[in-house]
Write a protein that holds these residues in place. Structure first.
Motif, mmCIF file in Angstrom:
data_model
loop_
_atom_site.group_PDB
_atom_site.id
_atom_site.type_symbol
_atom_site.label_atom_id
_atom_site.label_comp_id
_atom_site.label_asym_id
_atom_site.label_seq_id
_atom_site.Cartn_x
_atom_site.Cartn_y
_atom_site.Cartn_z
ATOM 1 N N GLN A 35 0.835 -1.209 0.000
ATOM 2 C CA GLN A 35 0.000 0.000 0.000
ATOM 3 C C GLN A 35 0.865 1.252 0.000
ATOM 4 N N LEU A 78 0.857 3.998 -2.974
ATOM 5 C CA LEU A 78 0.480 5.362 -2.608
ATOM 6 C C LEU A 78 1.540 6.375 -3.053
ATOM 7 N N ARG A 109 1.780 6.616 -6.924
ATOM 8 C CA ARG A 109 0.669 7.364 -7.520
ATOM 9 C C ARG A 109 0.832 8.853 -7.250
ATOM 10 N N HIS A 110 1.232 9.189 -6.051
ATOM 11 C CA HIS A 110 1.402 10.604 -5.718
ATOM 12 C C HIS A 110 2.701 11.171 -6.278
ATOM 13 N N VAL A 146 -4.558 1.986 -3.531
ATOM 14 C CA VAL A 146 -4.288 3.393 -3.212
ATOM 15 C C VAL A 146 -5.368 3.932 -2.272
ATOM 16 N N ALA A 170 -4.842 2.707 1.172
ATOM 17 C CA ALA A 170 -3.658 3.354 1.754
ATOM 18 C C ALA A 170 -3.996 4.765 2.214
ATOM 19 N N GLU A 171 -4.723 5.488 1.372
ATOM 20 C CA GLU A 171 -5.071 6.868 1.736
ATOM 21 C C GLU A 171 -5.989 6.908 2.944
ATOM 22 N N ARG A 229 -11.955 5.634 -6.521
ATOM 23 C CA ARG A 229 -10.680 6.333 -6.323
ATOM 24 C C ARG A 229 -10.109 6.804 -7.659
ATOM 25 N N ALA A 282 -7.763 11.513 -0.682
ATOM 26 C CA ALA A 282 -6.704 11.719 -1.677
ATOM 27 C C ALA A 282 -6.088 13.108 -1.513
ATOM 28 N N ALA A 321 -3.806 13.147 1.442
ATOM 29 C CA ALA A 321 -2.529 12.487 1.142
ATOM 30 C C ALA A 321 -1.653 13.387 0.284
#
Lengths: 191, 361
Positions: free
Chosen positions: A142, A146, A149-150, A173, A176-177, B10, B44, B47
């Motif tokens: 995770q 994460l 992706r970020h 994701v 994870a968020e 998501r 999101a 994060a």
């Protein structure tokens, strides 16, 4: 993920060169400089998201490129390989630094009480510390999904890098968020 | 139609083009999904804020200069002659076996290759390297996913100037090698690890959450397990590591107090076996866990049999376990006496490793 460790020491930031992959007969691969110049900023960016520190991120990037340089990863797969390697190496380092950051939090709070003019900086630092601590507690897959992706990787790229189906990247994701936020909320309320 | 998954919601947040038309039109008209979408969006965003690094500027030229200086070998366009066979390390003993090698001499994937779940990224032949990873001199399984874990002591090895200092710090004698194998030369680096212990308090709630994260239900815990505590202890340890000029460790000799475990409620073996049955437990933590035993005379050796062969030999009057990678590129030997593990391992042959082991002073 692997070890519960430990004290932060400066040498741990720049590990002695170690081979992550098979050492090539001819030493460092000839296409390395081109790959390095193309991908270095991105690799630093991934590690920096994990670590919150550019200096540490650059140390991680150096280690990752060293492993890459000795590998025979096809150049077409280099970018994906490097970003995943950066995420894992940075997360490993983060784990090793967890206890240090806990100490820093304590020190930080003391400093805030003693020197109000730097309190803002300390608050920001403490916030960063909470993010890193929360990240370190996430399941590894995770955490990597994460961070990737970020860091701007597409869902398909994250899927390829982690050997996931593209459909499950969103789920990974998302979880994870959600957990990151829970961890941050929990930490914030306990501070 | 069924509601799209949380993963689809998501993806709608930041890559809507990847979501199918039917899913999109469903979400647009579904209050439940719209609420889920909003929640996903909020998490999101949180994060993204957490990860905002302010796009650090990097100096690629300076970084490249540092890199080439650190590598200290010229970039060679043409391959040099192949190195000797023994210079290649195999993945044989990655982290699982580390615990195996009894926290003494560690044959591990290097830091960047350490994560098992990352290995599929590599092709098998590209991970054909194992370095001695000093960070594994003493290892404790990370059980924080399944409860509270409180660690005392420092697992990070520290380098000391010589064998005498190492002995002073740990109370363990650093084994002295009489004759180094051919190809190994120079002075070793001495490392020490202080004793460490971890108290783990099992939490059914945390474990259930970990199980759910891997999409499975938590097996029913044995009675009395919730809240029961186990204490894992490892170290101290000392090691002498010889390194090639390239920085690759080539031989290591180490000694450590064997890891032990005890508990204040349910017997440790019950806790351990239950933890080993949990769906969220990673293979490497499982292997580390198996290295702990309530009986310090026993040192379980979880060995990846597809990569390593094991045999026994006598060293210094004790029965020792000999590990050899199937391609013969690496070998190690480990034995226990009076609760102290001694190990020798390296990119050397079995004969050489045994010769070093038997010649230790």
């Amino acid at each position: 993920m692997d070890l519960v460790q430990q004290r932060w020491t400066a040498p741990a930031v720049v590990p002695a060169p170690r081979a992550g992959v098979r050492e090539r007969a001819g030493g460092i691969r000839p296409d390395l400089e081109e790959v390095f110049r193309t991908d270095y900023p991105r690799v630093v960016g991934v590690a920096a998201r994990v670590l919150g520190s550019r200096d540490q991120a650059e140390d991680v990037a150096q280690e990752v490129f060293l492993a890459f340089g000795r590998s025979s990863v096809p150049v077409g797969e280099a970018a994906g390989w490097l970003t995943v390697a950066a995420a894992h190496t940075a997360l490993n380092l983060l784990r090793s630094g967890r206890r240090r950051s806990a100490r820093e939090d304590v020190v930080g709070r003391q400093q805030a009480a003693e020197a109000p003019d730097v309190a803002d900086t300390v608050v920001v630092r403490a916030e960063h510390g909470r993010v890193r601590a929360a990240l370190a507690r996430l399941p590894r897959r995770q955490a990597v999904a994460l961070v990737l992706r970020h860091s701007g990787l597409s869902y398909d790229e994250v899927a390829a890098a982690l050997d996931l189906s593209p459909g499950s990247v969103g789920t990974t994701v998302r979880r994870a968020e959600s957990r990151l936020r829970e961890e941050l909320d929990r930490d914030a309320s306990s501070h | 139609m069924r509601h799209p998954t949380e993963g689809v919601l998501r993806r709608l947040v930041d890559e809507p083009a990847g979501v199918s038309d039917p899913d999109r039109s469903h979400v647009a008209g579904c209050a439940t999904c719209l609420a889920g979408l909003e929640s996903a969006r909020a998490d999101a965003r949180a994060a993204a804020v957490a990860f905002d690094t302010g796009a650090p500027a990097v100096d690629v030229d300076a970084a490249w200069a540092r890199f080439t200086a650190a590598v200290a070998v010229p970039v060679r366009p043409a391959p040099a002659p192949a190195p000797a066979r023994r210079r290649t390390w195999v993945p044989a003993l990655r982290r699982p076996a580390v615990a195996a090698l009894g926290a003494v001499v560690v044959l591990s994937g290097a830091g960047v290759a350490a994560a098992n779940d990352w290995l599929p990224v590599f092709r098998t032949e590209q991970v054909e390297a194992v370095a001695l990873d000093s960070t594994d001199l003493v290892s404790l399984p990370d059980l924080s996913t399944f409860g509270e874990l409180e660690v005392t002591g420092e697992v990070e090895p520290s380098e000391v100037s010589d064998a005498a200092t190492a002995e002073e710090r740990t109370g363990l004698t650093v084994p002295e090698v009489a004759d180094l194998p051919v190809g190994v030369s120079g002075d070793p680096t001495h490392l020490v690890v202080e004793p460490v212990s971890a108290v783990f308090t099992f939490s059914a709630e945390e474990a259930a959450r970990a199980a759910a994260a891997s999409g499975e239900d938590l097996p029913v815990p044995p009675p009395g397990l919730d809240g029961s505590r186990v204490r894992l202890q490892a170290g101290p340890a000392v090691a002498a590591v010889w390194t090639q000029r390239s920085g690759l460790p080539v031989l290591a000799v180490g000694r450590a107090v064997a890891p032990t475990a005890d508990s204040d409620g349910v017997p440790f073996e019950t806790v351990r076996d239950y933890l080993l049955s949990l769906p969220g437990l990673s293979p490497e933590v499982a292997d580390q866990l198996r290295a702990f035993s309530a009986d310090e005379a026993t040192l379980p050796l979880p060995v990846p049999a597809d990569m390593v062969t094991t045999s026994t030999a006598e060293v210094d009057g004790e029965e020792a376990t000999v590990l050899e990678s199937r391609d013969g590129a690496m070998a190690g030997v480990v034995w226990v006496r009076d609760g102290v593990i001694t190990g020798v391992a390296g990119a050397v042959s079995t004969d050489e490793v045994l010769a070093v082991a038997r010649g230790l002073r």
